[in-house]
Design an enzyme around this catalytic site. Structure first.
Site, short mmCIF file in Angstrom:
data_model
loop_
_atom_site.label_atom_id
_atom_site.label_comp_id
_atom_site.label_asym_id
_atom_site.label_seq_id
_atom_site.Cartn_x
_atom_site.Cartn_y
_atom_site.Cartn_z
N SER A 412 0.76 -1.35 0.00
CA SER A 412 0.06 -0.21 0.05
C SER A 412 0.88 1.40 0.15
O SER A 412 0.34 2.25 -0.01
CB SER A 412 -0.99 0.00 1.16
N HIS A 433 -3.12 -2.64 -5.91
CA HIS A 433 -3.31 -2.38 -4.62
C HIS A 433 -4.77 -2.52 -4.27
O HIS A 433 -5.56 -1.60 -4.65
CB HIS A 433 -2.97 -0.85 -4.25
N GLU A 445 -6.11 0.13 -7.28
CA GLU A 445 -5.08 1.10 -7.63
C GLU A 445 -4.24 0.18 -8.46
O GLU A 445 -3.58 -0.82 -8.04
CB GLU A 445 -4.27 1.91 -6.58
N ASN A 483 -4.05 6.42 -0.15
CA ASN A 483 -3.44 6.51 0.95
C ASN A 483 -2.93 7.92 1.24
O ASN A 483 -2.80 8.62 2.49
CB ASN A 483 -2.72 5.37 1.53
#
Ligand code: CAA
Length: 678
Positions: A412, A433, A445, A483
Site C-alpha cells: 500500500s 493495490h 489502484e 492513502n
C-alpha cells in the site's frame, strides 16, 4: 428528419428509430428530431399509428448527461407531451435499459411493449436530480405513487417482468419478437376507435393515493436512509405529492421548478462529475484496443492473511483459479478457514448455495511451496509490509515464475520500482493495490512502475473490470493516490485532538459532511497497529503500547459496547494528555464544526494538487474516484478535488496560509488564475 432519428412508413405505421450511439441518449439533436417526427405523424395523412424504437443495444438510457446543467431547447418534457397528445396510437418498443428520460419517453407513448431482459428505471436521484420530463407526474398515475417513489428514490431499475406486473408496460415478448409485436400492436390499435390511454390522465391510482393520508410518511419511513445528506429525495416527494393532489399541468410546473433547482445545485454538479469520472478512470493515454493483453487464466497469491485471503476471494468469485501460498501450515489453514467462513456467512444470508461455497473453495488451492507458482499467469504478493521481506519474495519469485507471467505487489505504500529491480523482468512488474476488505471494496489502484510495460498496465486495468472493481492508474510514491491523499487528513485530526478539540466533535463534523464515520473512529476501525505516521506526533503508537488496538482489541480512542457504539475512552484521554505534555503542545479553544471541516479537508486538497502536479494521478477526477471508492468520501460532495472547485480554490489557499501550510504550486496557480481542477 435529422441524423439521429429516422422515420419509415410501412402500411400506415410510422416506424421512428432512434440511433445515437452508444446509449441513444436524448441529446438536443435527438429531441429536435423526435419533435419533427411527432409533427410529421400528426400531419401526414398516410400515417395512422407509430412505433418508437431504438437501434443498437438499448432504448434511450436517458437525457444526455453531458449537456447538463444547460439543457438546450427543445426540452424533453415538451417533446414528450407532444407525442402523448397525438391522436394516433404510439407504441414504445423497449429493449436494453430504458432509463431516465428514456423511460419518460416510453411513458408518454400510449402503449409499451418490452423485450424480455429489458430494464426500466429512473436513476436521476443518483445524479442529484429528479425525473424532469414529467416522469414524476406520469409514473405515479400509471403504477401508483408508492411504487413510483420506490423507483425514483432508489434509482434502481426494475426488470421487464416486474414492470409488466406493476402495469408499467402492456406486453412482454422474447427479444427476437419485439419489432414484430410492436408492429402487430400498432396495426391492431389503428383499427380501433375510442380515446387513447394517456399516463397524464388521473387514474384509479390517483384516487386511491388521494385517499391514503399515510402514504408519504410510510415511504419516508421505508426509505429514510436515502434522504440522509442529499436534497433530491425530498424534491421527488414534493413532485409526487403534486402528482397526487394537483392536475397534471400544475404538477408539471412543480416538477419543472424542482428540477431546475436541483440542476443548479452543487450536489448534482458533484454527482454528474462523479458519473463521468468513474468511467474516465479506465482511459489511459497511450493504451488502447491495440495494446496486447496478457491472458490471465490462473493466479498465485503469496500470503494468506487478511489481504491475501480477500484477494483470493476476488479471483475465485470471477472464476479464475488461485494458488494461495503461505510459509507455515498453521497460517495457511487459518487463512483458508477465514475464506470459508466468509463464504459460509454469505450462504447463510441466502446469497450462495452450499454447492457454490464448495466450488469456490475448490478453486482456491492452498500450498506451502512457492515452486507451485511456476505455471500461473499472474502472481500477487500480499505479505507483511516490509521491504526486506518483499525483496526476498520477489528475488525468489523471479526464479520460479514462468516467462511472460506478471508479478504484482499489493503493497500500500512501498516503492514498486525498487521491488521490480529485484527481478530480471521489471517490465512485468506492477502494483495491484486492493483495499481492505479486498473482496468487498470496489477500488483497485494499478501502480505503474518506471519500467512496467504497456501490456502489463493494460492487463492490470482490464483485470480491475474482470474483478468488478474500478481500476485507477497511479504512479509510484508513498501511499500512491488514496492513502497518500488521506494521510494529511488523519494527521490533522491527531493535531486537533492534541490542541484540545474533543474526538467526538471531530468525528461529528465529518459525519455531518457525509462520511459514514469521522477520522478518529476510522482509525479505531482500521486498527491502530496497522497505521504508521512516520515523523508525525500522534497517539496511535502510545495506544498500541497500552494494548489498545482499536475496535478489534480493547478499544482505541473510543471504548466500545457490545453494539459497537463508542464513547471517548478515559485511557485514550490520558494518553492524549501525556503526548501533549511530552511535546509541550498548548491547547486552544475547541474548534467549531466548520473549522474542523476546513482544517481536515484543506490539507487533503493540497495533497491532491501535489499528486496531480507530480503526475501520480492522471486527472483530478481519478483522485476523486479513489477517495470515494477507497475511503467512502460522500459522492454527493464530488470527492476532494470537485469539492475544492465548488468550495473555492482561493478560500482554500488563504485557509492553508493561515494554517501555516504552503499551498501546492498547482493549487496556488489555479486559485490565482480562476481555474479549477474538474
Ligand atoms: N448521457 C451521456 N452519456 C452517457 C449516458 C447518458 N445518459 N449514459 C451513458 N453514457 C456514456 C458513458 O459516459 C460512456 O461513455 P464513454 O464510453 O465515453 O466512457 C458510454 O455512454 C457507455 O456507458 P457505460 O460505460 O456506463 O456503459 P454500460 O453498458 O456499463 O452502462 C448504462 C450503460 C446502464 C446506460 C449506464 O451508462 C447508465 O446507467 N447511464 C446513465 C443513465 C442515467 O443516469 N440516465 C438518466 C439521465 S438524467 C435524465 O434522464 C434527466 C431527465 O429526466 C430529463
Amino acid at each position: 428528419m435529422g441524423e439521429t432519428v429516422t422515420v419509415s412508413v410501412d402500411n400506415g405505421i410510422a416506424i421512428v428509430t432512434i440511433a445515437n450511439p452508444p446509449v441513444n441518449a436524448l441529446g438536443r439533436a435527438v429531441r429536435q428530431d423526435l419533435d419533427a417526427a411527432a409533427d410529421r405523424i400528426a400531419s401526414d395523412g398516410d400515417i395512422r399509428a407509430a412505433i418508437i424504437r431504438a437501434d443498437g443495444g438499448t432504448f434511450p438510457a436517458g437525457a444526455d448527461i453531458a449537456e447538463f446543467p444547460d439543457v438546450p431547447a427543445p426540452l424533453h418534457g415538451d417533446v414528450f407531451d407532444k407525442i402523448e397528445a397525438l391522436h394516433k396510437p404510439v407504441v414504445a418498443a423497449i429493449h436494453g435499459t430504458a432509463l431516465g428520460g428514456g423511460l419518460e419517453l416510453a411513458l408518454a407513448c400510449h402503449f409499451r411493449v418490452a423485450a424480455e431482459g429489458a430494464k426500466m428505471g429512473l436513476p436521476e436521484v443518483q445524479l442529484g436530480l429528479l425525473p424532469g420530463a414529467r416522469g414524476t407526474q406520469r409514473l405515479p398515475r400509471l403504477i401508483g405513487a408508492e411504487a413510483a417513489l420506490g423507483m425514483m428514490l432508489t434509482g434502481k431499475p426494475i426488470d421487464a417482468a416486474k414492470a409488466l406486473k406493476a402495469g408499467l408496460i402492456d406486453e412482454l415478448v422474447p427479444a427476437t419478437e419485439l419489432d414484430d409485436k410492436a408492429f402487430e400492436m400498432a396495426t391492431a390499435l389503428m383499427a380501433k376507435d375510442g380515446p387513447l390511454p394517456r399516463a397524464s390522465q388521473d387514474s384509479e391510482w390517483t384516487r386511491k393515493d388521494r385517499d391514503d393520508p399515510q402514504l408519504f410518511d410510510r415511504v419516508k419511513d421505508a426509505h429514510g436512509r436515502l434522504f440522509r445528506g442529499v436534497i433530491a429525495p425530498d424534491a421527488i416527494l414534493t413532485c409526487v405529492k403534486a402528482a397526487v393532489e394537483l392536475p397534471f399541468d400544475k404538477g408539471a410546473e412543480v416538477e419543472a421548478s424542482e428540477f431546475a433547482r436541483l440542476l443548479s445545485s452543487d450536489q448534482s454538479r458533484a454527482l454528474i462529475h462523479v458519473f463521468f469520472a468513474m468511467r474516465e478512470t479506465a482511459k489511459v493515454p497511450g493504451i488502447g484496443r491495440e495494446t496486447p493483453l496478457i491472458d490471465i487464466k490462473s493466479v498465485g497469491i503469496i500470503g494468506a492473511g487478511t489481504m491475501g485471503g480477500g484477494i483470493a476471494m476476488c479471483f475465485a468469485n470471477a472464476g479464475i483459479p488461485v494458488k494461495l501460498v503461505e510459509v507455515k501450515a498453521e497460517a495457511l489453514e487459518r487463512g483458508l478457514g477465514v475464506i470459508r467462513k466468509n463464504y459460509e456467512n454469505t450462504a447463510k444470508k441466502g446469497r450462495l448455495t452450499d454447492d457454490q461455497v464448495e466450488s469456490l473453495m475448490n478453486s482456491i488451492a492452498g500450498t506451502l511451496d512457492m515452486e507451485d507458482l511456476s505455471d500461473v499467469d499472474l502472481v500477487i504478493e500480499a505479505v507483511f509490509e516490509s521491504m526486506e521481506i518483499k525483496e526476498k519474495v520477489f528475488t525468489r519469485l523471479d526464479s520460479i515464475a514462468k516467462q511472460g507471467a506478471i508479478l504484482a505487489s499489493n503493497t500500500s505504500f512501498l516503492d514498486i520500482n525498487h521491488i521490480a529491480a529485484m527481478t530480471s523482468r521489471p517490465e512485468m512488474v506492477l502494483g495491484l493495490h486492493f483495499f481492505s476488505p479486498a473482496n468487498v471494496m470496489p477500488l483497485l489502484e494499478v501502480v505503474r512502475g518506471d519500467k512496467s510495460s504497456d501490456s502489463v498496465i493494460a492487463t492490470g486495468m482490464k483485470l480491475g473490470k474482470t474483478l468488478r472493481k474500478t481500476p485507477v492508474l497511479a504512479g509510484v510514491c508513498d501511499g500512491f493516490i488514496a492513502n497518500r491523499l488521506m494521510f494529511p487528513y488523519m494527521v490533522a485530526s491527531q493535531q486537533m485532538l492534541l490542541r484540545g478539540t474533543p474526538m467526538q466533535d471531530i468525528d461529528a463534523a465529518m459525519k455531518q459532511y457525509g462520511f459514514a464515520m469521522g477520522p478518529i473512529a476510522l482509525l479505531d476501525l482500521i486498527g491502530l497497529d496497522v497505521i504508521d505516521f512516520p515523523g508525525e506526533i500522534t497517539m496511535t503508537g502510545e495506544l498500541v503500547k497500552a494494548e489498545r488496538r482499536g475496535q478489534k482489541l480493547n478499544g482505541g480512542f473510543y471504548d466500545y459496547d457490545e453494539k459497537r457504539r463508542g464513547t471517548p475512552a478515559p485511557a485514550a484521554l490520558e494518553i492524549i494528555e501525556k503526548v501533549r505534555a511530552a511535546h509541550g503542545i498548548e491547547t486552544a479553544p475547541p474548534l467549531q464544526a466548520d473549522e474542523i471541516l476546513t482544517g481536515l479537508l484543506y490539507p487533503v486538497v493540497n495533497e491532491g494538487a501535489r499528486i496531480l502536479e507530480e503526475g501520480i494521478a492522471l486527472r483530478a477526477g481519478d483522485i476523486d474516484v479513489t477517495a470515494i471508492l477507497g475511503y467512502n468520501w460522500p459522492s454527493y460532495q464530488g470527492g476532494p478535488m470537485c469539492w475544492a472547485d465548488i468550495h473555492g480554490l482561493d478560500r482554500i489557499v488563504s485557509g492553508l496560509e493561515k494554517m501555516d501550510v504552503q499551498p501546492a504550486p498547482l493549487l496556488a496557480e489555479k486559485a490565482a488564475s480562476g481555474g479549477s481542477f474538474t
